[in-house]
Design a protein around this motif. Structure first.
Motif, PDB file in Angstrom:
ATOM      1  N   GLU A  43     -41.888  34.314  36.965  1.00  0.00           N
ATOM      2  CA  GLU A  43     -41.367  33.510  35.852  1.00  0.00           C
ATOM      3  C   GLU A  43     -41.001  32.106  36.325  1.00  0.00           C
ATOM      4  N   VAL A  44     -40.398  32.003  37.514  1.00  0.00           N
ATOM      5  CA  VAL A  44     -40.074  30.691  38.082  1.00  0.00           C
ATOM      6  C   VAL A  44     -41.367  29.915  38.336  1.00  0.00           C
ATOM      7  N   GLY A  45     -42.351  30.585  38.926  1.00  0.00           N
ATOM      8  CA  GLY A  45     -43.635  29.934  39.179  1.00  0.00           C
ATOM      9  C   GLY A  45     -44.321  29.487  37.903  1.00  0.00           C
ATOM     10  N   THR A  46     -44.224  30.280  36.859  1.00  0.00           N
ATOM     11  CA  THR A  46     -44.822  29.919  35.567  1.00  0.00           C
ATOM     12  C   THR A  46     -44.124  28.700  34.982  1.00  0.00           C
ATOM     13  N   PHE A  47     -42.802  28.677  35.063  1.00  0.00           N
ATOM     14  CA  PHE A  47     -42.068  27.509  34.574  1.00  0.00           C
ATOM     15  C   PHE A  47     -42.541  26.259  35.313  1.00  0.00           C
ATOM     16  N   GLY A  48     -42.634  26.350  36.634  1.00  0.00           N
ATOM     17  CA  GLY A  48     -43.076  25.207  37.433  1.00  0.00           C
ATOM     18  C   GLY A  48     -44.506  24.796  37.119  1.00  0.00           C
ATOM     19  N   ALA A  49     -45.374  25.763  36.935  1.00  0.00           N
ATOM     20  CA  ALA A  49     -46.774  25.457  36.608  1.00  0.00           C
ATOM     21  C   ALA A  49     -46.878  24.736  35.272  1.00  0.00           C
ATOM     22  N   ASN A  50     -46.053  25.144  34.310  1.00  0.00           N
ATOM     23  CA  ASN A  50     -46.058  24.485  33.002  1.00  0.00           C
ATOM     24  C   ASN A  50     -45.401  23.107  33.051  1.00  0.00           C
ATOM     25  N   LYS A  51     -44.353  22.972  33.858  1.00  0.00           N
ATOM     26  CA  LYS A  51     -43.661  21.689  33.968  1.00  0.00           C
ATOM     27  C   LYS A  51     -44.505  20.665  34.723  1.00  0.00           C
ATOM     28  N   TYR A  52     -45.147  21.101  35.782  1.00  0.00           N
ATOM     29  CA  TYR A  52     -45.946  20.202  36.620  1.00  0.00           C
ATOM     30  C   TYR A  52     -47.420  20.547  36.452  1.00  0.00           C
ATOM     31  N   THR A  53     -47.958  21.291  37.390  1.00  0.00           N
ATOM     32  CA  THR A  53     -49.334  21.761  37.310  1.00  0.00           C
ATOM     33  C   THR A  53     -49.452  23.020  38.158  1.00  0.00           C
ATOM     34  N   ARG A  54     -50.281  23.934  37.720  1.00  0.00           N
ATOM     35  CA  ARG A  54     -50.452  25.182  38.467  1.00  0.00           C
ATOM     36  C   ARG A  54     -51.026  24.874  39.848  1.00  0.00           C
ATOM     37  N   GLY A  55     -50.343  25.352  40.861  1.00  0.00           N
ATOM     38  CA  GLY A  55     -50.797  25.157  42.237  1.00  0.00           C
ATOM     39  C   GLY A  55     -50.463  23.804  42.833  1.00  0.00           C
ATOM     40  N   GLY A  56     -49.899  22.913  42.027  1.00  0.00           N
ATOM     41  CA  GLY A  56     -49.587  21.577  42.515  1.00  0.00           C
ATOM     42  C   GLY A  56     -48.546  21.557  43.614  1.00  0.00           C
ATOM     43  N   TRP A  57     -47.715  22.581  43.692  1.00  0.00           N
ATOM     44  CA  TRP A  57     -46.671  22.654  44.714  1.00  0.00           C
ATOM     45  C   TRP A  57     -47.257  22.599  46.125  1.00  0.00           C
ATOM     46  N   LYS A  77     -25.532  26.210  43.809  1.00  0.00           N
ATOM     47  CA  LYS A  77     -25.261  26.330  42.365  1.00  0.00           C
ATOM     48  C   LYS A  77     -24.916  27.763  41.985  1.00  0.00           C
ATOM     49  N   GLU A  78     -25.546  28.709  42.676  1.00  0.00           N
ATOM     50  CA  GLU A  78     -25.345  30.125  42.361  1.00  0.00           C
ATOM     51  C   GLU A  78     -23.897  30.565  42.589  1.00  0.00           C
ATOM     52  N   ARG A  79     -23.173  29.828  43.388  1.00  0.00           N
ATOM     53  CA  ARG A  79     -21.758  30.150  43.609  1.00  0.00           C
ATOM     54  C   ARG A  79     -20.934  29.910  42.348  1.00  0.00           C
ATOM     55  N   HIS A  80     -21.469  29.110  41.407  1.00  0.00           N
ATOM     56  CA  HIS A  80     -20.709  28.730  40.212  1.00  0.00           C
ATOM     57  C   HIS A  80     -21.372  29.162  38.899  1.00  0.00           C
ATOM     58  N   GLU A  81     -22.623  29.541  38.973  1.00  0.00           N
ATOM     59  CA  GLU A  81     -23.346  29.976  37.773  1.00  0.00           C
ATOM     60  C   GLU A  81     -24.477  30.908  38.193  1.00  0.00           C
ATOM     61  N   THR A  82     -24.836  31.819  37.318  1.00  0.00           N
ATOM     62  CA  THR A  82     -25.872  32.803  37.627  1.00  0.00           C
ATOM     63  C   THR A  82     -27.265  32.264  37.379  1.00  0.00           C
ATOM     64  N   LYS A  83     -27.408  31.501  36.290  1.00  0.00           N
ATOM     65  CA  LYS A  83     -28.733  31.027  35.875  1.00  0.00           C
ATOM     66  C   LYS A  83     -28.843  29.519  35.967  1.00  0.00           C
ATOM     67  N   ASP A  84     -30.031  29.065  36.252  1.00  0.00           N
ATOM     68  CA  ASP A  84     -30.340  27.650  36.265  1.00  0.00           C
ATOM     69  C   ASP A  84     -30.316  27.128  34.823  1.00  0.00           C
ATOM     70  N   PRO A  85     -29.554  26.080  34.535  1.00  0.00           N
ATOM     71  CA  PRO A  85     -29.444  25.599  33.153  1.00  0.00           C
ATOM     72  C   PRO A  85     -30.770  25.101  32.565  1.00  0.00           C
ATOM     73  N   GLU A  86     -31.614  24.506  33.402  1.00  0.00           N
ATOM     74  CA  GLU A  86     -32.883  23.973  32.890  1.00  0.00           C
ATOM     75  C   GLU A  86     -33.847  25.084  32.495  1.00  0.00           C
ATOM     76  N   THR A  87     -33.961  26.114  33.344  1.00  0.00           N
ATOM     77  CA  THR A  87     -34.969  27.148  33.110  1.00  0.00           C
ATOM     78  C   THR A  87     -34.418  28.381  32.414  1.00  0.00           C
ATOM     79  N   GLY A  88     -33.109  28.612  32.545  1.00  0.00           N
ATOM     80  CA  GLY A  88     -32.522  29.844  32.032  1.00  0.00           C
ATOM     81  C   GLY A  88     -32.832  31.045  32.911  1.00  0.00           C
ATOM     82  N   LEU A  89     -33.401  30.794  34.080  1.00  0.00           N
ATOM     83  CA  LEU A  89     -33.780  31.862  35.000  1.00  0.00           C
ATOM     84  C   LEU A  89     -32.756  31.961  36.128  1.00  0.00           C
ATOM     85  N   LEU A  90     -32.688  33.115  36.733  1.00  0.00           N
ATOM     86  CA  LEU A  90     -31.724  33.358  37.799  1.00  0.00           C
ATOM     87  C   LEU A  90     -31.923  32.398  38.978  1.00  0.00           C
TER      88      LEU A  90
END
Length: 114
Positions: A43-57, A77-90
């Motif tokens: 899911e993290v990889g999919t978010f990144g592929a959609n935000k940038y480009t697939r495989g661009g990393w 950040k995980e010390r203060h919140e469970t999920k990343d605010p931008e992606t909503g993913l852990l």
């Protein structure tokens, strides 16, 4: 592994029906034990592929250091919140993705150097 070294774990000759010369080979199926975790990383990889480009990393300049930095940002950040605010993913899934990205780059470099 060369053909001469491959063996059937049940002692069958490789030409005998039912033989499978996989003794001592990596049991890649153990990754299925982590299906939920791997889906979260995907899911993290999919978010990144959609935000940038697939495989661009793979072409990010100084990628190893930058993915390590991203890992640390998510770790802190995980010390203060469970999920990343931008992606909503852990944050843990983001951390795992960054570890895998850095590991992939390290392994690719070692293959080139071999």
């Amino acid at each position: 592994m060369t053909e001469a070294m491959e063996r059937d774990p049940n002692g069958k000759d490789q030409h005998e029906p039912g033989a499978k010369c996989d003794e001592g080979k990596i049991m890649a199926g153990v990754l299925d034990d982590f299906s939920l975790a791997l889906m979260a990383v995907a899911e993290v990889g999919t978010f990144g592929a959609n935000k940038y480009t697939r495989g661009g990393w793979q072409q990010v300049p100084n990628g190893r250091q930058r993915y390590r930095d991203a890992l640390w940002r998510h770790h802190l950040k995980e010390r203060h919140e469970t999920k990343d605010p931008e992606t909503g993913l852990l944050h843990k899934a983001h951390k795992a993705w960054n570890v895998l990205a850095e590991l992939e780059l390290v392994l690719r470099e070692s293959v080139k150097d071999a």
